[in-house]
Write a protein that holds these residues in place. Structure first.
Motif, PDB file in Angstrom:
ATOM      1  N   TYR A   1     -13.267  -4.612  -4.148  1.00  0.00           N
ATOM      2  CA  TYR A   1     -14.159  -4.270  -3.042  1.00  0.00           C
ATOM      3  C   TYR A   1     -14.254  -2.771  -2.741  1.00  0.00           C
ATOM      4  CZ  TYR A   1      -9.777  -3.912  -0.389  1.00  0.00           C
ATOM      5  OH  TYR A   1      -8.525  -3.561   0.038  1.00  0.00           O
ATOM      6  N   ASN A   2     -13.367  -1.909  -3.312  1.00  0.00           N
ATOM      7  CA  ASN A   2     -13.361  -0.500  -2.915  1.00  0.00           C
ATOM      8  C   ASN A   2     -14.046   0.423  -3.918  1.00  0.00           C
ATOM      9  OD1 ASN A   2     -11.607  -0.154  -5.037  1.00  0.00           O
ATOM     10  ND2 ASN A   2      -9.857   0.513  -3.802  1.00  0.00           N
ATOM     11  N   GLN A   3     -14.899  -0.121  -4.775  1.00  0.00           N
ATOM     12  CA  GLN A   3     -15.490   0.669  -5.853  1.00  0.00           C
ATOM     13  C   GLN A   3     -16.344   1.833  -5.348  1.00  0.00           C
ATOM     14  OE1 GLN A   3     -17.444  -1.845  -8.821  1.00  0.00           O
ATOM     15  NE2 GLN A   3     -16.191  -3.584  -8.153  1.00  0.00           N
ATOM     16  N   PHE A   4     -16.863   1.728  -4.123  1.00  0.00           N
ATOM     17  CA  PHE A   4     -17.747   2.773  -3.618  1.00  0.00           C
ATOM     18  C   PHE A   4     -17.079   3.630  -2.531  1.00  0.00           C
ATOM     19  CE2 PHE A   4     -20.476  -0.508  -5.357  1.00  0.00           C
ATOM     20  CZ  PHE A   4     -21.359   0.232  -6.149  1.00  0.00           C
ATOM     21  N   ASP A   5     -15.781   3.424  -2.311  1.00  0.00           N
ATOM     22  CA  ASP A   5     -15.051   4.250  -1.357  1.00  0.00           C
ATOM     23  C   ASP A   5     -14.927   5.672  -1.888  1.00  0.00           C
ATOM     24  OD1 ASP A   5     -14.816   2.070   0.211  1.00  0.00           O
ATOM     25  OD2 ASP A   5     -12.631   1.973   0.212  1.00  0.00           O
ATOM     26  N   PHE A   6     -14.567   6.600  -1.009  1.00  0.00           N
ATOM     27  CA  PHE A   6     -14.424   7.994  -1.407  1.00  0.00           C
ATOM     28  C   PHE A   6     -13.357   8.144  -2.480  1.00  0.00           C
ATOM     29  CE2 PHE A   6     -11.903  11.890  -0.941  1.00  0.00           C
ATOM     30  CZ  PHE A   6     -12.863  12.815  -1.327  1.00  0.00           C
ATOM     31  N   SER A   7     -13.662   8.975  -3.470  1.00  0.00           N
ATOM     32  CA  SER A   7     -12.719   9.293  -4.525  1.00  0.00           C
ATOM     33  C   SER A   7     -12.977  10.728  -4.962  1.00  0.00           C
ATOM     34  CB  SER A   7     -12.880   8.329  -5.711  1.00  0.00           C
ATOM     35  OG  SER A   7     -11.970   8.642  -6.736  1.00  0.00           O
ATOM     36  N   GLY A   8     -11.905  11.497  -5.138  1.00  0.00           N
ATOM     37  CA  GLY A   8     -12.070  12.883  -5.553  1.00  0.00           C
ATOM     38  C   GLY A   8     -11.218  13.814  -4.715  1.00  0.00           C
ATOM     39  N   GLN A   9     -11.475  15.100  -4.887  1.00  0.00           N
ATOM     40  CA  GLN A   9     -10.676  16.112  -4.193  1.00  0.00           C
ATOM     41  C   GLN A   9     -11.406  16.719  -3.007  1.00  0.00           C
ATOM     42  OE1 GLN A   9      -8.846  18.800  -6.935  1.00  0.00           O
ATOM     43  NE2 GLN A   9      -7.651  19.888  -5.381  1.00  0.00           N
ATOM     44  N   SER A  10     -12.715  16.588  -2.954  1.00  0.00           N
ATOM     45  CA  SER A  10     -13.461  17.205  -1.860  1.00  0.00           C
ATOM     46  C   SER A  10     -14.623  16.309  -1.437  1.00  0.00           C
ATOM     47  CB  SER A  10     -13.991  18.585  -2.261  1.00  0.00           C
ATOM     48  OG  SER A  10     -14.936  18.468  -3.318  1.00  0.00           O
ATOM     49  N   ASN A  11     -15.033  16.481  -0.198  1.00  0.00           N
ATOM     50  CA  ASN A  11     -16.166  15.737   0.339  1.00  0.00           C
ATOM     51  C   ASN A  11     -16.884  16.629   1.344  1.00  0.00           C
ATOM     52  OD1 ASN A  11     -17.732  13.224   0.832  1.00  0.00           O
ATOM     53  ND2 ASN A  11     -16.869  13.412   2.899  1.00  0.00           N
ATOM     54  N   TRP A  12     -18.159  16.447   1.457  1.00  0.00           N
ATOM     55  CA  TRP A  12     -18.891  17.073   2.559  1.00  0.00           C
ATOM     56  C   TRP A  12     -19.853  16.050   3.148  1.00  0.00           C
ATOM     57  CZ3 TRP A  12     -24.029  16.658   1.864  1.00  0.00           C
ATOM     58  CH2 TRP A  12     -24.564  16.711   0.591  1.00  0.00           C
ATOM     59  N   VAL A  13     -20.156  16.233   4.409  1.00  0.00           N
ATOM     60  CA  VAL A  13     -21.083  15.347   5.102  1.00  0.00           C
ATOM     61  C   VAL A  13     -21.841  16.173   6.132  1.00  0.00           C
ATOM     62  CG1 VAL A  13     -19.301  14.639   6.760  1.00  0.00           C
ATOM     63  CG2 VAL A  13     -21.313  13.197   6.416  1.00  0.00           C
ATOM     64  N   GLY A  14     -23.148  15.956   6.215  1.00  0.00           N
ATOM     65  CA  GLY A  14     -23.977  16.668   7.175  1.00  0.00           C
ATOM     66  C   GLY A  14     -24.905  15.704   7.887  1.00  0.00           C
ATOM     67  N   SER A  15     -25.365  16.104   9.076  1.00  0.00           N
ATOM     68  CA  SER A  15     -26.234  15.210   9.840  1.00  0.00           C
ATOM     69  C   SER A  15     -27.142  15.998  10.761  1.00  0.00           C
ATOM     70  CB  SER A  15     -25.399  14.226  10.666  1.00  0.00           C
ATOM     71  OG  SER A  15     -24.767  14.886  11.749  1.00  0.00           O
ATOM     72  N   PHE A  16     -28.168  15.300  11.207  1.00  0.00           N
ATOM     73  CA  PHE A  16     -29.094  15.822  12.223  1.00  0.00           C
ATOM     74  C   PHE A  16     -29.164  14.787  13.336  1.00  0.00           C
ATOM     75  CE2 PHE A  16     -33.343  15.442  14.059  1.00  0.00           C
ATOM     76  CZ  PHE A  16     -33.542  16.713  14.571  1.00  0.00           C
ATOM     77  N   TYR A  17     -29.173  15.237  14.610  1.00  0.00           N
ATOM     78  CA  TYR A  17     -29.221  14.300  15.726  1.00  0.00           C
ATOM     79  C   TYR A  17     -30.146  14.821  16.821  1.00  0.00           C
ATOM     80  CZ  TYR A  17     -25.901  17.452  18.076  1.00  0.00           C
ATOM     81  OH  TYR A  17     -25.288  18.552  18.661  1.00  0.00           O
ATOM     82  N   PHE A  18     -30.529  13.908  17.715  1.00  0.00           N
ATOM     83  CA  PHE A  18     -31.373  14.279  18.839  1.00  0.00           C
ATOM     84  C   PHE A  18     -30.992  13.443  20.055  1.00  0.00           C
ATOM     85  CE2 PHE A  18     -33.489  10.461  17.434  1.00  0.00           C
ATOM     86  CZ  PHE A  18     -34.015   9.898  18.585  1.00  0.00           C
ATOM     87  N   ASN A  19     -31.296  13.971  21.233  1.00  0.00           N
ATOM     88  CA  ASN A  19     -31.163  13.266  22.506  1.00  0.00           C
ATOM     89  C   ASN A  19     -32.394  13.579  23.340  1.00  0.00           C
ATOM     90  OD1 ASN A  19     -28.240  12.234  22.444  1.00  0.00           O
ATOM     91  ND2 ASN A  19     -27.983  14.409  21.984  1.00  0.00           N
ATOM     92  N   TYR A  20     -33.041  12.536  23.846  1.00  0.00           N
ATOM     93  CA  TYR A  20     -34.274  12.735  24.608  1.00  0.00           C
ATOM     94  C   TYR A  20     -34.245  11.861  25.851  1.00  0.00           C
ATOM     95  CZ  TYR A  20     -39.262  12.985  25.746  1.00  0.00           C
ATOM     96  OH  TYR A  20     -40.456  13.184  26.395  1.00  0.00           O
ATOM     97  N   ASN A  21     -34.444  12.488  26.975  1.00  0.00           N
ATOM     98  CA  ASN A  21     -34.480  11.784  28.252  1.00  0.00           C
ATOM     99  C   ASN A  21     -35.917  11.720  28.726  1.00  0.00           C
ATOM    100  OD1 ASN A  21     -34.007  10.702  30.756  1.00  0.00           O
ATOM    101  ND2 ASN A  21     -33.218  12.608  31.658  1.00  0.00           N
TER     102      ASN A  21
END
Length: 702
Positions: free
Chosen positions: A390-410
């Motif tokens: 079941y873990n074939q797609f889990d993180f593997s390696g020495q480094s990782n990066w992740v980025g995102s964009f978000y918003f909040n609107y009232n």
């Protein structure tokens, strides 16, 4: 302005008549831990570290919100106000100017006296008495909110790990704990809201040695944590050195180690707020940054930088490359924080993790803000997990990066929010939703999420059914309806899918969950409610033995019910009675469990006593019953009970003077269906387990 002053005077008079406890502008009160748990925490089913979650919330509440400056984002972060109430506060402030007194909240539409009483401990007018004419060192020395806290905890029965080692068939002594059974905790903390926070936390778990041994990364206490956080240094909003956590957006990248998610408070808790950098004060040995974090604000722009070099526990293995060169890899990272045996000690601070990241946020208007997150993480050795089905797609390696964009609107009474991200694997994750007040009586929330099976976010903690934001799609709908002050209905429905395999589920699966709670409170002293909850997921059946179909899955359906009655008999006496029940259906078989409990609390002068007696009977572990328990200051207990037996505890608190307070707790679980408790080195050859806790807090100033 004269009419406003008259209005304020009438409000103060009304509140003084209604609440005799409010003499002047009320000081910040103490957090009512029990009510906080009941309102905000997730449904108590999974084995979560509730103490760590509470620590993060405590950091939010220990810095009261400036009611005259807070925008909708900050007001929502308290989880204490709905969108209609938040908009009413902002509109009132825009119309009349800053609040002159906290009593003036009585004049704000949609704020009932009960709501005002609830939020008073967590808000301020901004004039908190801090004398900035003094230097920082002088302010720290003179600060009233400084304390030293010591806690001792111990299980009285002897676990196998503390017995004399015998010999195995090979003639080698079996593993035993190297330290004593005492659990020790020491904390020093001094802070002033929105000015500074300085703290040290030391922790030694039962079984760990109290030893100075740099070779094994042990220095007296097994865990050491330090932080110094300074607020408002010119344009620097926050500067934190040492251990800290971060929360921006909806937690896809920076989740601050916790997520409230689904619980009896069905509307406000589904949305996270960008509270930024928070001091880390818990005793968990993972999930935090160690280094420097800072937030700079200029006009509508805000930028945050994250740098961290943190030790990580784990185990290694040796691998060979194509040229037959041998190299070391990380086979697993440990999150237990336990270092009791030689094997566990060998994992302590074995690896290093370097994290560099940041956040940028821009407020286009008072109602709309956007932001971006980025985090790069690198280990000193490559992390290669032992492969499973079941873990074939889990993180593997020495480094990782992740980025995102978000918003909040009232928009009017709608709070819309969302975040979408991508990781180094090119896996994507998204969450979007809203909370709204459709009327004064009716609040609604919705969350949609979609996390790819290869979306890797090592510090993320967004809304999800699983413990990680990975391999999940789902839609959540929550509502709250309060037709009168006495009656309230909370409910939610959540449907989710897992597109890839999971632990104990070796095929794509799906499930649902719903909860309904009806509360009735005819007076301030009486509350009763009934709560029903059902969850259905899929789980592997036992191996059939047929090679063609080694794994089959079947739905497991869990239903829980709770009936509660709480009554404040007088200022001194409080009682609570509860009945909990459950039913589990799996593979055409049904099993049951129940628990009944009675609480009694008495407080007078400097004394406070709390006691509980409970009986439980469950057919199996799937029917385990969870029940929040009172504990010593800033300790937490939500144990699970399975089998047959009884549980009782006694908690005493005595305040010697304004500086010194002591707590003592005695708790025992006695089983009628077993003569042995636990397994492995945790085994106790007895039908009961007893725990004592002693805590003393010394305030540095009167």
């Amino acid at each position: 302005m004269g009419l406003r002053k008259l209005h304020i005077a009438l409000c103060i008079s009304t509140l003084l008549l209604t609440y005799s406890i409010y003499a002047q502008n009320p000081p910040q009160g103490q957090i009512d831990t029990e009510k906080l748990v009941e309102r905000l925490f997730p449904v108590q089913e999974e084995d979560l570290d509730y103490a760590a979650i509470y620590e993060v919330l405590f950091q939010l509440y220990s810095n009261p919100i400036n009611i005259n400056l807070a925008d909708a984002e900050i007001l929502q972060a308290s989880y204490l106000l709905n969108p209609s109430q938040i908009n009413s506060i902002i509109s009132y402030r825009e119309k009349y100017g800053p609040f002159l007194s906290l009593y003036e909240l009585q004049a704000v539409p949609d704020l009932s006296p009960e709501t005002i009483q609830q939020i008073l401990p967590f808000i301020t007018l901004g004039n908190n008495g801090n004398s900035y004419s003094k230097g920082l060192i002088r302010r720290i020395i003179d600060e009233e909110q400084g304390y030293l806290l010591f806690r001792h905890r111990r299980v009285l029965e002897t676990r196998k790990g503390f017995t004399t080692a015998d010999s195995s068939s090979s003639g080698q002594p079996n593993s035993r704990y190297l330290g004593g059974p005492n659990d020790l905790y020491l904390r020093f903390r001094i802070q002033h809201a929105r000015d500074f926070s300085l703290g040290i936390t030391l922790d030694k778990d039962a079984g760990e040695q109290f030893i100075w041994d740099p070779k094994s990364n042990r220095y007296g206490f097994n865990f050491f944590s330090f932080h110094f956080t300074k607020y408002q240094v010119r344009n620097w909003k926050v500067i934190s050195v040492g251990d800290y956590q971060v929360q921006f957006g909806q937690g896809l990248v920076f989740g601050a180690g916790y997520s409230l998610g689904k619980g009896a408070e069905t509307v406000p808790t589904v949305r996270k707020s960008s509270v930024g950098i928070l001091p880390y004060t818990a005793a968990m040995e993972f999930g935090f940054f160690r280094g420097l974090g800072a937030t700079y604000q200029s006009g509508k722009w805000q930028g945050t930088i994250i740098t961290s070099l943190a030790p990580r526990d784990g185990r290694s293995s040796l691998e060979r490359d194509s040229l037959e060169n041998v190299f070391e890899t990380i086979s697993s990272l440990s999150q237990s924080g336990l270092h009791r045996t030689a094997s566990e000690i060998s994992t302590k601070a074995k690896f290093r993790e370097v994290s560099i990241g940041g956040n940028t946020q821009y407020s286009l208007s008072k109602k709309l803000s956007i932001g971006g997150n980025f985090l790069s993480t690198r280990f000193d050795k490559p992390w290669i997990k032992t492969p499973t089905v079941y873990n074939q797609f889990d993180f593997s390696g020495q480094s990782n990066w992740v980025g995102s964009f978000y918003f909040n609107y009232n928009w009017k009474n709608f709070f819309l929010f969302g975040e979408t991200g991508i990781s180094k694997s090119l896996g994507k994750g998204s969450v979007i939703g809203f909370i709204t007040s459709l009327s004064k009586e009716f609040n609604l929330s919705m969350v949609w999420r979609n996390y790819d099976r290869d979306f890797h976010s090592l510090y993320g903690n967004s809304f999800s059914e699983g413990t990680r934001s990975i391999n999940e799609r789902g839609v959540y709908l929550g509502m709250e309806y309060q037709p009168t002050r006495q009656w309230k209905l909370n409910a939610y429905y959540d449907f989710f899918r897992f597109p890839w395999l999971r632990y104990r589920v070796y095929s794509p699966s799906k499930g649902f969950e719903w909860l309904a709670r009806i509360s009735y409170s005819p007076s301030k002293t009486l509350l009763t409610f009934i709560q029903l909850r059902t969850e259905q997921k899929e789980r592997n059946l036992s191996d059939t033995g047929e090679s063609a179909i080694p794994y089959l899955v079947s739905p497991i359906k869990k239903s829980n019910g709770m009936l509660s009655l709480e009554y404040q008999l007088s200022k001194q006496v409080f009682i609570r009675s509860r009945i909990l029940g459950s039913r589990v259906e799996f593979n055409s078989e049904k099993s049951y469990g129940f628990m009944v409990l009675q609480d009694f609390q008495y407080a007078r002068d400097n004394w406070k006593f709390t006691t509980r007696f409970a009986l439980f009977d469950t057919d199996n572990y799937d029917n385990r019953q969870y029940a929040f328990e009172n504990n010593v200051l800033w300790a937490f207990s939500v144990p699970a009970f399975s089998g047959q037996g009884m549980r009782y505890y006694f908690l005493g608190q005595y305040k010697f003077n304004t500086q010194l307070t002591a707590y003592f707790r005695f708790a025992r679980t006695s089983y009628s269906d077993r003569d042995q408790i636990g397994s492995g080195l945790q085994t106790i050859d007895s039908s009961h387990i007893t725990e004592t806790t002693f805590l003393i807090r010394y305030m540095l100033h009167h």
